[in-house]
Structures are given as C-alpha cells and as structure tokens.
Motif scaffolding. Structure first.
Motif, short mmCIF file in Angstrom:
data_model
loop_
_atom_site.label_atom_id
_atom_site.label_comp_id
_atom_site.label_asym_id
_atom_site.label_seq_id
_atom_site.Cartn_x
_atom_site.Cartn_y
_atom_site.Cartn_z
N LEU A 40 0.83 -1.21 0.00
CA LEU A 40 0.00 0.00 0.00
C LEU A 40 0.86 1.25 0.00
CD1 LEU A 40 -2.84 -1.01 2.49
CD2 LEU A 40 -3.03 -0.72 0.01
N ASN A 41 2.01 1.20 0.69
CA ASN A 41 2.92 2.34 0.70
C ASN A 41 3.43 2.62 -0.72
OD1 ASN A 41 4.56 3.95 3.03
ND2 ASN A 41 5.83 3.69 1.22
N ALA A 42 3.81 1.56 -1.44
CA ALA A 42 4.25 1.70 -2.84
C ALA A 42 3.12 2.20 -3.72
CB ALA A 42 4.78 0.37 -3.35
N PHE A 43 1.92 1.69 -3.48
CA PHE A 43 0.74 2.14 -4.22
C PHE A 43 0.55 3.64 -4.05
CE2 PHE A 43 -3.70 3.33 -4.40
CZ PHE A 43 -4.19 2.66 -5.52
N ASN A 44 0.62 4.12 -2.81
CA ASN A 44 0.40 5.54 -2.53
C ASN A 44 1.44 6.43 -3.21
OD1 ASN A 44 -1.73 4.76 -0.95
ND2 ASN A 44 -0.70 5.10 1.00
N ASP A 45 2.71 6.04 -3.10
CA ASP A 45 3.79 6.84 -3.69
C ASP A 45 3.57 7.03 -5.19
OD1 ASP A 45 4.96 7.01 -1.23
OD2 ASP A 45 6.56 5.56 -1.64
N ASN A 46 3.27 5.94 -5.88
CA ASN A 46 3.14 6.01 -7.34
C ASN A 46 1.79 6.58 -7.76
OD1 ASN A 46 5.59 4.51 -8.76
ND2 ASN A 46 5.18 3.52 -6.80
N PHE A 47 0.78 6.40 -6.93
CA PHE A 47 -0.51 7.03 -7.17
C PHE A 47 -0.35 8.54 -7.19
CE2 PHE A 47 -4.56 8.84 -6.00
CZ PHE A 47 -5.51 8.03 -6.60
N VAL A 48 0.33 9.06 -6.17
CA VAL A 48 0.54 10.51 -6.07
C VAL A 48 1.43 11.01 -7.21
CG1 VAL A 48 1.56 12.34 -4.66
CG2 VAL A 48 0.15 10.59 -3.59
N LYS A 49 2.44 10.23 -7.57
CA LYS A 49 3.35 10.64 -8.64
C LYS A 49 2.61 10.80 -9.96
CE LYS A 49 7.48 9.10 -11.14
NZ LYS A 49 8.51 8.04 -11.25
N PRO A 80 16.65 11.63 -1.92
CA PRO A 80 16.72 11.18 -0.52
C PRO A 80 17.43 9.84 -0.34
CG PRO A 80 14.53 12.03 -1.03
CD PRO A 80 15.27 11.91 -2.32
N TYR A 81 17.32 8.95 -1.33
CA TYR A 81 18.01 7.67 -1.23
C TYR A 81 19.53 7.86 -1.25
CZ TYR A 81 13.65 5.10 -1.89
OH TYR A 81 12.39 4.59 -1.72
N ILE A 82 19.99 8.87 -1.97
CA ILE A 82 21.42 9.16 -2.02
C ILE A 82 21.87 9.89 -0.76
CG2 ILE A 82 23.22 10.40 -3.29
CD1 ILE A 82 21.47 10.05 -5.80
N ILE A 83 21.08 10.86 -0.32
CA ILE A 83 21.48 11.70 0.81
C ILE A 83 21.31 10.98 2.14
CG2 ILE A 83 21.00 13.85 2.03
CD1 ILE A 83 19.96 14.99 -0.63
N PHE A 84 20.19 10.31 2.33
CA PHE A 84 19.84 9.78 3.65
C PHE A 84 20.01 8.27 3.80
CE2 PHE A 84 16.97 13.55 3.09
CZ PHE A 84 17.60 14.37 4.01
N ALA A 85 20.47 7.57 2.76
CA ALA A 85 20.54 6.11 2.82
C ALA A 85 21.32 5.59 4.04
CB ALA A 85 21.14 5.56 1.53
N PRO A 86 22.53 6.12 4.34
CA PRO A 86 23.26 5.59 5.50
C PRO A 86 22.52 5.81 6.82
CG PRO A 86 24.71 6.87 4.09
CD PRO A 86 23.30 7.15 3.64
N THR A 140 11.62 11.07 0.94
CA THR A 140 12.44 10.89 2.14
C THR A 140 11.81 9.84 3.05
OG1 THR A 140 13.19 13.19 2.00
CG2 THR A 140 13.47 12.06 4.12
N GLN A 141 10.48 9.91 3.19
CA GLN A 141 9.77 8.90 3.97
C GLN A 141 10.01 7.51 3.39
OE1 GLN A 141 6.85 7.23 2.63
NE2 GLN A 141 6.28 6.12 4.49
N ALA A 142 9.96 7.38 2.07
CA ALA A 142 10.18 6.10 1.41
C ALA A 142 11.61 5.61 1.63
CB ALA A 142 9.89 6.21 -0.09
N ALA A 143 12.57 6.54 1.63
CA ALA A 143 13.98 6.16 1.83
C ALA A 143 14.20 5.61 3.23
CB ALA A 143 14.87 7.39 1.59
N PHE A 144 13.53 6.15 4.23
CA PHE A 144 13.67 5.66 5.60
C PHE A 144 12.84 4.39 5.82
CE2 PHE A 144 15.49 9.79 6.33
CZ PHE A 144 16.37 9.59 7.38
N PHE A 145 11.77 4.24 5.07
CA PHE A 145 10.92 3.07 5.20
C PHE A 145 11.56 1.83 4.56
CE2 PHE A 145 7.36 0.61 3.17
CZ PHE A 145 6.87 0.02 4.34
N SER A 146 12.31 2.03 3.47
CA SER A 146 12.83 0.92 2.68
C SER A 146 13.72 -0.05 3.47
CB SER A 146 13.58 1.47 1.46
OG SER A 146 14.01 0.41 0.64
N PRO A 147 14.77 0.41 4.19
CA PRO A 147 15.60 -0.56 4.91
C PRO A 147 14.86 -1.28 6.02
CG PRO A 147 16.25 1.70 5.42
CD PRO A 147 15.30 1.78 4.29
#
Length: 334
Positions: A40-49, A80-86, A140-147
């Motif tokens: 559902l999180n992936a659905f929302n991100d791409n829905f909004v995009k 955000p994946y590049i900046i905040f990944a670590p 950014t939310q997605a980048a923190f959610f992914s790991p």
C-alpha cells in the motif's frame, strides 16, 4: 536444532525460526501485515506521482512545470536515497524495525495532509511548486521506510525462508507500484471526462489515498515488535560510511555484478517510464483525459514480466538460498 515451534518472544531469532517446519502464527501474521503495508505504501507513492504528472499537464499546460513534471519528480524521488541512505540504514539497525515502519506510516499521512493543503490554494504554479516540496518529503519517507521493510523480513521469517519471502516482497511491491500508476491515471481521466475541473478532479483521489495511508498505520500495529539494538551508536561517520561499503562492493565480484544488474534494471525502468509519459502526451495532445489514461496504462503493462520474474524467484528460493549461492559461485568463476 529443535523442531518445536518458538514463541513470539523468540520469533526474531533466526536460528530458531530456521529450525521449525512452520512459522509461528505471530510471525506469519506479522509478515502478512508487513507485506500489505509495504504494498500500500508503494501504491500511494506512485498514485501521487502519476496524479501530479497528470494534474500538472492540465493546469499548467504549456509551461515548464506542465511538460517536465515527470522529470522533476523522478529526480526528486532519487535524491533522498542518495542523501539519507546511511542514516536510514542506521535507524533501522538501532531501533525496532516495526517501530520505524509504524512511524513512517504516520509521517506519510502528515505529508498527504500537506499535499491537500497545497491543492486548497488553487494557484497552479504555486501549488505545483509546493507539491514538489511535498513529494521530496514523501521520497524521504520512502527512503527511511525501505531498509526497515527489507530488514524486518529476516527477523520475521528467518534465513531459510528469506529467498521466498524476498520474492513475495518484490512481487507485492511491484503490484503496489503498478496499481498506483494505473488507478491514478484512469481515475483522474474519468473525473475529467465527467466534466469536473482539474482541481475538483484531483481532490477526491487525494483524499482517498490519504485515508488508505491512515489504514496503513493500523496495519503496521499488527506487525510484532522486533528487537532494538542499543549498542548501535550514531556517529558522524554514518553519513559517509556508504563510501566504504562501495569499496567492499567493488572488491566482491558477485556482489558487484548483482549491484550492476539492479542498477541497470531501475535505470531502464525509469527511462522507459519517462519515455512513455512523453509519448502519451504526444499521442493525445488535445485530449488531457485520454493522455492521462494512456500514461497510466502503458507503464503498467511493463510490470507483467517483473511480477512473473518475482514469482519465479520466490519459487526457486522456496526452501533456501542455495540457487542464489550457486549462481554467485558460478559468477565468481567466470
């Protein structure tokens, strides 16, 4: 190893999970809830995009924002994946991954509230610029959610079932991605065809996706609490430690080949997606509703192969990761 079931307290311990024929009920329920939440999180991100791309193409037609929105969103989502990944990885290592997942769903709802506030302004350029800022927060939310969603799978199912779990994770993730892309464009185009102006056409879908995000919060509460690791301390080097990881990646040929393959896949996915968005507008230059519908349907068709591949990978790795290990050894010999 013992063949008896383990309690939910011990459920995050991989050796115990690998030694049982059937996952404990708490782990099975938690894994199902995690799969639903991440899809559902992936659905929302791409829905909004897709919704923003379609909306911008109508309210800002002929302007830079109207014609290049998909390029801006693609670039913004990657940053955000590049900046905040670590830091995102450290957060999921330090705190309970279940708690990270829960709070990321809360953050998503707050971001969607900001999206709705920008639409209330009903000023095309200003609303779209603020929406780009909101989309950066969403990325950014997605980048923190992914790991957290990737890491918790092992804690819930153990190592022996990790291959199958990863296949299911990827399958449902792409189902969410493609579902969001398809539904957003089709819904928005239907509302335009019904005679609504673009502002009214975009409002109701955004409200509904916000409600879906609220449901995800409750879904994340169904995931069992996983351990914290208080010994994992934050330090300034966390911000740059991914450069050290890159050296390790380059030194291991099987890992490097896998990374190149994944990078190439996502590069081609985003490139083809951007081309199809442009193509849909070129095919229907005077019909925004038809262009929007084509824009959502054409990329969705690309997902059939991805979902089939995810199912195949899940089946191959059903029992263990032996096929993956075999492939890695073969790659090392080449």
């Amino acid at each position: 190893m013992s063949s008896s079931p383990v309690s939910s307290i011990d459920a995050a311990a991989t050796p115990e999970l690998d030694g049982v024929a059937t996952l404990p009920a708490a782990n099975s329920r938690s894994f199902s809830a995690m799969i639903a939440v991440q899809a559902l999180n992936a659905f929302n991100d791409n829905f909004v995009k897709i919704l923003l791309i379609a909306f911008a193409g109508v309210v800002a037609k002929g302007t830079d924002l109207g014609t290049s929105m998909q390029l801006y969103l693609g670039a913004i989502f990657s940053l955000p994946y590049i900046i905040f990944a670590p830091v995102a990885g450290w957060l999921s290592d330090r705190f309970s991954k279940q708690q990270v997942i829960f709070w990321m769903q809360v953050v998503q709802v707050i971001i969607f509230a900001f999206f709705l506030a920008t639409l209330l302004l009903k000023q095309a350029q200003l609303s779209l610029l603020l929406s780009l800022g909101c989309f950066f927060l969403l990325a950014t939310q997605a980048a923190f959610f992914s790991p957290a969603k990737m890491g918790i799978a092992k804690e819930l199912v153990g190592s022996r079932r990790l291959g199958s779990a990863s296949g299911i994770l990827q399958l449902t993730n792409f189902m969410g991605i493609l579902g969001g892309m398809g539904v957003a464009g089709y819904w928005f185009s239907l509302r335009l065809k019904s005679g609504l102006d673009p502002w009214d056409a975009v409002w109701h879908p955004m409200v509904v996706v916000t409600i879906v995000a609220i449901v995800q919060i409750f879904g994340s509460l169904l995931i069992m609490r996983t351990p914290e690791h208080r010994d994992v301390k934050f330090h300034k080097g966390v911000w740059i430690e991914h450069f050290g990881h890159m050296k390790l990646l380059i030194s291991q040929r099987p890992l490097l080949l896998a990374a190149i393959g994944v990078t190439y896949f996502w590069f081609m996915s985003y490139t083809v997606g951007a081309i199809l968005v442009t193509l849909s507008h070129d095919l229907h230059p005077n019909d925004p509703a038809a262009a929007t519908q084509a824009m959502s349907m054409m990329p969705a068709m690309l997902g059939i192969g991805v979902m089939a591949g995810s199912l195949l990978a899940s089946a191959i790795c059903r029992r263990d990761l032996s096929w993956v290990s075999f492939h890695s050894q073969v790659s090392a010999w080449l």
